[in-house]
Design an enzyme around this catalytic site. Structure first.
Site, PDB file in Angstrom:
ATOM      1  N   CYS A  24       3.678 -33.742  19.506  1.00  0.00           N
ATOM      2  CA  CYS A  24       3.423 -34.414  18.221  1.00  0.00           C
ATOM      3  C   CYS A  24       4.709 -34.661  17.443  1.00  0.00           C
ATOM      4  O   CYS A  24       4.678 -35.298  16.387  1.00  0.00           O
ATOM      5  CB  CYS A  24       2.447 -33.606  17.381  1.00  0.00           C
TER       6      CYS A  24
ATOM      7  N   LYS B 248      -3.936 -35.272   7.962  1.00  0.00           N
ATOM      8  CA  LYS B 248      -5.357 -35.055   7.680  1.00  0.00           C
ATOM      9  C   LYS B 248      -6.030 -36.320   7.163  1.00  0.00           C
ATOM     10  O   LYS B 248      -7.104 -36.682   7.641  1.00  0.00           O
ATOM     11  CB  LYS B 248      -5.497 -33.921   6.639  1.00  0.00           C
TER      12      LYS B 248
ATOM     13  N   HIS C 231      -3.390 -39.175  12.550  1.00  0.00           N
ATOM     14  CA  HIS C 231      -2.337 -38.550  13.355  1.00  0.00           C
ATOM     15  C   HIS C 231      -2.249 -39.174  14.751  1.00  0.00           C
ATOM     16  O   HIS C 231      -2.691 -38.585  15.735  1.00  0.00           O
ATOM     17  CB  HIS C 231      -2.626 -37.041  13.429  1.00  0.00           C
TER      18      HIS C 231
HETATM   19  N1  COA Z   1     -11.608 -35.380   9.538  1.00  0.00           N
HETATM   20  C1  COA Z   1     -12.542 -36.035   8.826  1.00  0.00           C
HETATM   21  N2  COA Z   1     -13.488 -36.795   9.391  1.00  0.00           N
HETATM   22  C2  COA Z   1     -13.459 -36.917  10.731  1.00  0.00           C
HETATM   23  C3  COA Z   1     -12.498 -36.280  11.529  1.00  0.00           C
HETATM   24  C4  COA Z   1     -11.553 -35.501  10.873  1.00  0.00           C
HETATM   25  N3  COA Z   1     -10.616 -34.843  11.571  1.00  0.00           N
HETATM   26  N4  COA Z   1     -12.721 -36.596  12.815  1.00  0.00           N
HETATM   27  C5  COA Z   1     -13.781 -37.415  12.841  1.00  0.00           C
HETATM   28  N5  COA Z   1     -14.232 -37.611  11.572  1.00  0.00           N
HETATM   29  C6  COA Z   1     -15.411 -38.364  11.159  1.00  0.00           C
HETATM   30  C7  COA Z   1     -15.493 -39.716  11.783  1.00  0.00           C
HETATM   31  O1  COA Z   1     -14.890 -40.699  10.968  1.00  0.00           O
HETATM   32  C8  COA Z   1     -16.978 -39.909  11.909  1.00  0.00           C
HETATM   33  O2  COA Z   1     -17.476 -40.286  10.623  1.00  0.00           O
HETATM   34  P1  COA Z   1     -18.674 -41.351  10.511  1.00  0.00           P
HETATM   35  O3  COA Z   1     -19.845 -40.722  11.233  1.00  0.00           O
HETATM   36  O4  COA Z   1     -18.853 -41.485   9.031  1.00  0.00           O
HETATM   37  O5  COA Z   1     -18.172 -42.574  11.197  1.00  0.00           O
HETATM   38  C9  COA Z   1     -17.517 -38.518  12.175  1.00  0.00           C
HETATM   39  O6  COA Z   1     -16.525 -37.625  11.632  1.00  0.00           O
HETATM   40  C10 COA Z   1     -17.698 -38.220  13.654  1.00  0.00           C
HETATM   41  O7  COA Z   1     -16.512 -38.664  14.328  1.00  0.00           O
HETATM   42  P2  COA Z   1     -16.238 -38.388  15.841  1.00  0.00           P
HETATM   43  O8  COA Z   1     -15.138 -39.320  16.262  1.00  0.00           O
HETATM   44  O9  COA Z   1     -17.529 -38.416  16.621  1.00  0.00           O
HETATM   45  O10 COA Z   1     -15.689 -36.887  15.807  1.00  0.00           O
HETATM   46  P3  COA Z   1     -15.392 -35.986  17.069  1.00  0.00           P
HETATM   47  O11 COA Z   1     -16.366 -34.853  17.026  1.00  0.00           O
HETATM   48  O12 COA Z   1     -15.314 -36.793  18.300  1.00  0.00           O
HETATM   49  O13 COA Z   1     -13.929 -35.451  16.723  1.00  0.00           O
HETATM   50  C11 COA Z   1     -12.528 -33.616  16.123  1.00  0.00           C
HETATM   51  C12 COA Z   1     -13.714 -34.506  15.699  1.00  0.00           C
HETATM   52  C13 COA Z   1     -12.232 -32.654  15.002  1.00  0.00           C
HETATM   53  C14 COA Z   1     -12.899 -32.822  17.393  1.00  0.00           C
HETATM   54  C15 COA Z   1     -11.285 -34.526  16.418  1.00  0.00           C
HETATM   55  O14 COA Z   1     -10.982 -35.239  15.250  1.00  0.00           O
HETATM   56  C16 COA Z   1     -10.079 -33.717  16.872  1.00  0.00           C
HETATM   57  O15 COA Z   1      -9.991 -33.324  18.017  1.00  0.00           O
HETATM   58  N6  COA Z   1      -9.122 -33.478  15.970  1.00  0.00           N
HETATM   59  C17 COA Z   1      -7.916 -32.704  16.314  1.00  0.00           C
HETATM   60  C18 COA Z   1      -6.873 -33.594  16.947  1.00  0.00           C
HETATM   61  C19 COA Z   1      -5.702 -32.797  17.418  1.00  0.00           C
HETATM   62  O16 COA Z   1      -5.843 -31.708  17.936  1.00  0.00           O
HETATM   63  N7  COA Z   1      -4.488 -33.346  17.272  1.00  0.00           N
HETATM   64  C20 COA Z   1      -3.298 -32.676  17.677  1.00  0.00           C
HETATM   65  C21 COA Z   1      -2.920 -31.653  16.667  1.00  0.00           C
HETATM   66  S1  COA Z   1      -1.665 -30.526  17.206  1.00  0.00           S
END
Ligand code: COA
Length: 384
Positions: free
Chosen positions: A84, A329, A333
């Site tokens: 990252c 956030k 990202h």
């Molecule tokens: N914060 C706020 N809202 C989020 C979100 C987040 N991080 N991720 C998804 N959403 C929202 C989407 O916009 C969607 O909203 P909607 O229903 O109004 O359209 C809803 O939540 C579902 O989204 P979806 O894409 O199905 O979520 P997901 O379950 O596939 O993914 C996480 C959620 C948290 C698992 C994913 O965002 C993730 O893996 N984040 C971490 C990424 C990471 O590790 N990066 C590297 C860091 S070192």
């Protein structure tokens, strides 16, 4: 230190986008060159920070691809990969190319296209930036590694759910004021309490999202910037450091030694202290990461980042505004783009063109970009 300046800065909108990896990289780069008033023919080298286009979109060797689409004429092109922190690593390579005198003008791009793969695959691709043999194979993902850090911080310092929530609420609030951000939605403590648990204690709203996007900057010398006549922002200092890839090998899970070292090097190069910083763009891949960053960077004593965020000290109008862009956030990202995007936001803030999210008296900006759970860290200081 050499007189280095950023003369052009631009980024694409962040989110789930239609554009391909190459389209996004080109869009950001064309806009940054236009902002700088530098034609493609005057670029001496290009650095592209990107984490994993080979697995996300089946495109390795992306730097010459993007350069040829931009019409850069046979210049040296290099792709940097530091998880990252790939984007900020590209930025530092660009700075050193100009500082060495080898290049006059360098284009730096950060880009990632993450939404083409299903979430399970995306999570595994990201987890490959942790220690595969001792962490990922045992089932650890980045949400779970940062959850361990959060638990330890809570145990050791009394950091609470409300402290973490304050970070997410603030960054969503700031992102609502950023047209480039992925999320334009205010959230409340109630939303966080009702959200899905991702890795206890981290809920959906403690996590940065999965994002497509790109950012680009043009670097040159102070002398050349005078000829260009644009609104240049000076690079005051920078530092990079590394640490063990695996979290369990570190002495302390509540602080990133690489961040403390990188920050120390950047402050020393600039001759500045934490109290000189007007605002910071920090790596809040998870809410706990912002709390730890504000401690590692010297804004608050170790263990006091949570209460400080809760008290509003890091708000847009607080003592030290943190993540005015909305951070990872709220802004999103796209991993390889993030480090460059932090520089772009800092340029906007220092120029005074950040609109509704403008920090008052933004003289010195700090960027803090982390790879993995803290194995790579890059810190930069920018100012007028
Ligand atoms: N914060 C706020 N809202 C989020 C979100 C987040 N991080 N991720 C998804 N959403 C929202 C989407 O916009 C969607 O909203 P909607 O229903 O109004 O359209 C809803 O939540 C579902 O989204 P979806 O894409 O199905 O979520 P997901 O379950 O596939 O993914 C996480 C959620 C948290 C698992 C994913 O965002 C993730 O893996 N984040 C971490 C990424 C990471 O590790 N990066 C590297 C860091 S070192």
């Amino acid at each position: 230190m050499a007189d280095l300046v950023v003369v052009g800065a631009a980024e694409t909108k962040f989110g789930k986008l239609d554009g391909s990896f190459r389209d996004l990289a080109v869009e950001a780069a064309v806009a940054a060159l236009a902002d700088a008033g530098v034609p493609a023919s005057q670029v001496d080298a290009m650095y592209l920070g990107t984490f994993s286009p080979g697995t996300f979109v089946h495109q390795e060797h992306p730097a010459p691809l993007v350069a040829s689409m931009l019409g850069l004429s046979h210049v040296p092109t290099t792709r940097t990969e530091n998880a990252c922190a790939s984007g900020s690593t590209a930025f530092l390579q660009g700075l050193m190319a100009v500082a060495s005198g080898m290049c006059d003008t360098v284009l730096v791009i950060g880009a990632e296209k993450m939404t083409s793969t299903p979430i399970e695959e995306t999570t595994q691709i990201l987890a490959e930036a942790a220690d595969w043999e001792s962490e990922a194979l045992a089932g650890a993902t980045f949400p779970s590694l940062f959850a361990l850090m959060a638990r330890r911080h809570m145990h050791q310092f009394g950091t609470t759910r409300d402290h973490l929530s304050a970070v997410a609420i603030k960054n969503h609030h700031n992102a609502c004021r950023n047209p480039y951000a992925q999320f334009h939605r205010e959230i409340t403590a109630g939303d966080i309490a009702a959200a899905a648990m991702i890795a206890d204690p981290l809920t959906l709203y403690d996590c940065s999202p999965v994002t497509d996007g790109a950012a680009a900057v043009v670097i040159t010398s102070g002398e050349r910037a005078v000829d260009l006549g644009g609104d240049a922002v000076r690079v005051l200092g920078f530092g990079q450091a590394s640490d063990s890839l695996s979290l369990f090998r570190r002495e302390d899970m509540t602080s990133l030694t690489a961040a403390r070292k990188a920050a120390g090097r950047a402050y020393a190069m600039a001759g500045l202290n934490p109290s000189d910083v007007s605002f910071a763009e920090v790596h809040d891949c998870f809410t706990i990461a912002e709390v730890i960053a504000t401690e590692d960077l010297g804004f608050f004593p170790h263990g006091e980042g949570g209460p400080a965020a809760f008290a509003g000290e890091t708000a847009l109008d607080g003592r030290i505004p943190v993540n005015p862009s909305g951070g990872l956030k709220g802004k999103g990202h796209p991993v390889g783009a993030t480090g460059v995007s932090q520089v772009v936001e800092s340029v906007f803030q220092i120029r005074g063109t950040a609109g509704e999210r403008q920090v008052a008296n933004a003289r010195v900006g700090l960027t803090h970009n982390v790879g993995g759970s803290g194995a790579t860290c890059v810190v930069t200081l920018l100012g007028k």
